[in-house]
Design an enzyme around this catalytic site. Sequence first.
Site, PDB file in Angstrom:
ATOM      1  CE  LYS A  86     -73.059 -29.456 -91.376  1.00  0.00           C
ATOM      2  NZ  LYS A  86     -71.575 -29.523 -91.448  1.00  0.00           N
ATOM      3  CB  SER A 166     -70.679 -32.389 -89.151  1.00  0.00           C
ATOM      4  OG  SER A 166     -70.269 -31.203 -89.826  1.00  0.00           O
ATOM      5  CB  THR A 187     -64.303 -27.464 -88.973  1.00  0.00           C
ATOM      6  OG1 THR A 187     -65.481 -26.728 -88.643  1.00  0.00           O
ATOM      7  CG2 THR A 187     -63.127 -26.897 -88.196  1.00  0.00           C
ATOM      8  N   GLY A 189     -62.929 -31.946 -92.829  1.00  0.00           N
ATOM      9  CA  GLY A 189     -63.462 -33.177 -93.389  1.00  0.00           C
ATOM     10  C   GLY A 189     -64.965 -33.303 -93.432  1.00  0.00           C
ATOM     11  CB  SER A 190     -67.690 -31.370 -91.884  1.00  0.00           C
ATOM     12  OG  SER A 190     -67.291 -31.687 -90.568  1.00  0.00           O
TER      13      SER A 190
END
Length: 279
Positions: A86, A166, A187, A189-190
Amino acid sequence: MSQKISIEEMLRASTIQGIHTVYKSGELSVSEVTKFFLDSIEQYNSRLNAVMSINPEALSIANAQHQQLQSSLAMGPLFGIPILVKDNIETRELPTTAGSLALASNETKKDADVVQRLRAAGAIILGKSNLSEWANFRSSRSSSGWSAIGGQARNPYDLSRSTSGSSSGSGAGVAALLAIAALGTETNGSIIGPATLNGLVGLKPNISLVSQDGMVPISHSQDTAGPMTRSILDAAILLNVMACSEDTQDYQGALDKSALQDKRIGIVRSFCGFHEGVD
């Protein structure tokens, strides 16, 4: 049947251990597998916007590993495994942008701790994956999976549907077989969100388990990197490599096929009733 289709079928069905078996048998080389993913990114990424940038050294690293395998079959746990990272996690070859034009030239020339661990285990860093810009911490109405640099990431199962965020590019990239696995960050749910919407296994580790060094942060008390894979086994293998805590256990060895026997599964009924298809 063309070679590419046969390689695709083999890789889609393989775990990390399965790919190592293929390497040892000589059926496929590290170079062939890495080139397959690079070719797939070139072919499909213009529609998916899953990959932000390509590691220019990926194929040369794969070639070196192929030569290494000629003299020894000894392999690290991620030997020859192409992985996307990422784009809010530092890698030495590529800028770390968090999706923002403000960081488009942010070339730190160093690896985050977790990336160092992947490389030491033999992983090939294939490139950087798209994300919700600034991990979506910029507006209450921003589009999940969109960044100014990478554009709108799209779900490979239905291009009109969300990848969630994200870690949108990590989710779409692994689901579309643009890499064997990917790193996401979470942070809140990403990792879990994109894993869910892209049909993957995603895991957010305890923040004390994986180093936060070299990550563009939102919250130092919540942010952590985690694995995104197509199997629980592969997630456990990655987590073994990523973990830096002294309390680390053997997550791969702890997998137990009978672990859910006699367990009860809870359903949050208040989440139902909004759409019959989801229910």
